[in-house]
Design an enzyme around this catalytic site. Structure first.
Site, short mmCIF file in Angstrom:
data_model
loop_
_atom_site.label_atom_id
_atom_site.label_comp_id
_atom_site.label_asym_id
_atom_site.label_seq_id
_atom_site.Cartn_x
_atom_site.Cartn_y
_atom_site.Cartn_z
N CYS A 49 31.29 -25.23 -11.90
CA CYS A 49 30.53 -26.19 -12.85
C CYS A 49 29.94 -27.53 -11.95
O CYS A 49 29.21 -27.43 -11.19
CB CYS A 49 31.36 -26.56 -13.95
SG CYS A 49 30.25 -27.34 -15.46
N HIS A 98 33.53 -21.12 -16.09
CA HIS A 98 34.95 -21.73 -15.61
C HIS A 98 35.81 -20.66 -15.34
O HIS A 98 36.52 -20.32 -16.56
CB HIS A 98 35.19 -22.70 -16.65
CG HIS A 98 34.71 -24.14 -16.47
ND1 HIS A 98 34.91 -25.01 -15.78
CD2 HIS A 98 33.38 -24.46 -17.30
CE1 HIS A 98 34.15 -26.12 -15.96
NE2 HIS A 98 33.12 -25.81 -16.68
N GLU A 142 38.92 -20.83 -14.33
CA GLU A 142 40.19 -21.45 -14.42
C GLU A 142 40.44 -21.74 -16.13
O GLU A 142 41.66 -21.70 -16.37
CB GLU A 142 40.44 -22.70 -13.80
CG GLU A 142 39.84 -24.12 -14.54
CD GLU A 142 38.02 -24.02 -14.33
OE1 GLU A 142 37.42 -22.91 -14.05
OE2 GLU A 142 37.51 -25.09 -14.80
#
Lengths: 234, 85
Positions: free
Chosen positions: A86, A203, A205
């Site tokens: 990002c 994302h 994560e």
């Protein structure tokens, strides 16, 4: 094996990345403050998401000149693994470590939701546990994720197999309707020609535990680990 | 002392969603003679340089290095002498 998460003023996904590496994948990881100039001893650097320097001027434009970035560029030139997620992707673009630029989402809205991406290249350090065409459910959270590059650059990205993920629908169809932000050719992630640097808007994560609604993103981190381990074995 | 006005605009052909939204609003207000609207940035910089050529070359560098992104943007500037009071 050790990961480093670079923390710029305004990074806010740094702890999420740290959590995934340390608590889920059980690997060593350090936070690296953006003033650090020595990056020796790391097997992979993560440039996390967030709003470095408040996104002032352009996303990533000021972070790109943080003291750590000289070392990041040297690390990249030596073939080190760097994943920019990002805002981290935006920083890598501004630094010229990846080609192209990000502009505002076509809708002019900040988009925060689960979307689907399709694996386009499964031979990178970041995707070697996936297979081409595999579909991942993973969230995006950005205002400037509309990838832009000129025609020549897009041609080169296609030719060199540098487009790593494309936005798609849940069946894997890439279309205007499944493109959340207007990105050229539905590009969600690219790598450099050598393949050691990945920029990804979604994302991973935030999608590494079932509790969070998807663990499809975990495979990206696991691919990195597998890649490093196979290098260590040689 | 110099004062510089820097204008940063999206390159031709690059979609400017903000410009499109503003155009839509203007047209809905009845201004139907508009063919295009594009939004850019205006940055005002005060320079302590004594020498205009030096000020200009520094400004040029600032525009290329940080103020604009050459992948998506063009820049132009005006540079004016200012009294130093």
């Amino acid at each position: 094996m050790k990961f480093g998460v670079i923390v710029f003023p305004g990074s806010n996904c740094d702890y999420d990345c740290y959590w995934v590496v340390k608590r889920i994948l059980r690997k060593k990881v350090d936070f690296i403050w953006h003033k650090e100039r020595n990056l020796s001893g790391y097997d992979c650097l993560i440039l996390p998401g967030g709003f470095s320097y408040g996104d002032y001027l352009r996303t990533g434009a000021i972070a790109r000149f943080s003291p750590v970035m000289n070392a990041v560029e040297a690390y990249a030139r030596n073939g080190g693994l760097i994943i920019g997620i990002c805002n981290g992707f935006q920083v890598l673009l501004e630094a010229g470590l990846l080609p192209g630029a990000m502009v505002s989402n076509k809708s002019l809205q900040f988009i925060c939701k689960f979307i689907y991406i399709r694996v386009e290249n499964d031979a990178t350090p970041y995707t070697n546990l996936f297979h081409k065409g595999q579909i991942l459910k993973i969230p995006i959270a950005h205002n400037e994720g509309n990838y832009y590059a000129d025609v020549k650059t897009i041609q080169a990205l296609n030719k060199n197999n540098q487009i790593v993920f494309r936005y798609c629908d849940e069946k894997g169809t890439v279309s205007k309707a499944s493109n959340p932000n207007g990105a050229k050719e539905s590009i969600a992630a690219i790598c450099n020609k050598e393949g050691n640097i990945l920029g990804i808007m979604p994302h991973p994560e935030r999608a590494s535990e079932r509790l969070l609604g998807s663990k499809d993103g975990r495979g990206i981190f696991e691919s990195i680990i597998k890649w490093i381990e196979s290098k260590e074995a040689n | 002392m110099f004062e510089a006005e820097v204008f940063i605009t999206f390159k031709e052909g690059l979609l400017d969603p903000q410009g499109i939204a503003i155009k839509g609003a203007l047209v809905s207000l009845g201004y139907d003679n508009i063919s295009d609207v594009r939004v850019g940035k205006y940055i005002c910089i005060k320079l302590n340089n004594q020498d205009k050529d030096k000020a200009k070359s520094e400004l040029e560098e600032m525009c290329a290095k940080l103020l604009s992104n050459p992948v998506i943007e063009n820049y132009r500037y005006k540079i004016m002498e200012k009294s130093s009071e």
